[in-house]
Design a protein around this motif. Structure first.
Motif: not given
Length: 257
Positions: A2-10, A20-22, A54-58, A100-103
């Motif tokens: 379990t992570f608090e500040t990121i999402l992790y998926d495989v 994941n601190r948008p 990153g999540s959100g706009r940045g 993948a720099v989304n912002g």
């Protein structure tokens, strides 16, 4: 885990880490740095390619300054104890890494992205070495990545002037692999990620090793290294599959070993 500040998926050989601190533009705090390191190390064992986004706009706004407000911070110690292990985990990751720099990617956030093997950004994204604006120098690997990837003159200007570098400029200057129109970004990232996750993993690891060694080797040393690594690659099942698929005029089905 379990992570608090990121999402992790495989999934299907591809690991994805999403900052994941948008609410703070994915600013880095102590916990996030530790979780990124842990997740990258997991990905190196569980997956065949890794995407960092990153999540959100940045993408990442760099150090979360609110995390240090009112505290006496030993910056040197923080860099040694928290940033260096995170960056080394990304740099030393045995599988291909794609940022993948989304912002916005600012400060240490920009340099976090540059630690990846390949950087693809949306055209609306930018990179900012903001350190001089608050009386600091680029850290988190910035003084290492920038001159190697876009040349000394551009790196010096980026560090001293602390101007925004648009994704298109970063592409033109060689700082990143590509700037993609925003409406095509997700499809492009998905396609490149699939390509890496289904490719010849052992060859990828040796490509990374050979290119990085070239900075320190002379020609004779590099030719010897190429020969050794090519000999190793030629003994993998992926090489046999690649040649067989070529001769049979079909897509290769690499197993990554």
């Amino acid at each position: 885990m379990t992570f608090e500040t990121i999402l992790y998926d495989v999934s299907e050989g591809l690991a994805t880490i999403t900052l994941n601190r948008p609410d703070v533009m994915n600013g880095l705090n102590t916990r996030m740095r530790a979780e990124i390191r842990t997740a990258v190390e997991l990905a190196g064992k569980e997956a065949r390619a890794l995407v960092l986004t990153g999540s959100g706009r940045g993408f990442c706004s760099g150090q979360d300054l609110a995390d240090t407000a009112g505290k006496i911070v030993d910056m040197e110690q923080t860099l040694h104890d928290e940033y260096e292990p995170m960056l080394r985990a990304i740099y030393d990751c045995p599988i291909p890494t794609l940022a993948a720099v989304n912002g916005a990617a600012a400060g240490a956030g920009a340099n976090l992205a540059l630690a990846a093997d390949i950087v693809i950004a949306t055209e609306s994204a930018f990179f900012l070495q903001a350190f001089a604006r608050i009386g600091l120098i680029p850290d988190a690997g910035g003084t290492y990545w920038m001159p190697r990837q876009m040349g000394f003159a551009k790196a010096m200007g980026a560090a001293l002037l602390a101007d925004k570098i648009t994704a298109r400029q970063a592409d033109d200057w060689g700082l990143i692999w590509a700037a993609i129109p925003d409406d095509r970004f997700e499809d492009q990232i998905a396609a490149r990620a699939r390509q890496l996750a289904t490719g010849p993993t052992q060859a990828y690891a040796r490509i990374k090793q050979a290119l990085r060694a070239s900075y320190d080797n002379d020609l004779d040393q590099q030719l010897k290294l190429e020969a050794r690594l090519q000999g190793e690659a030629g003994n993998t099942r992926d090489f046999v599959e690649g040649v067989t698929a070529f001769l049979e005029k079909r897509p290769a089905k690499y197993q990554g070993r």
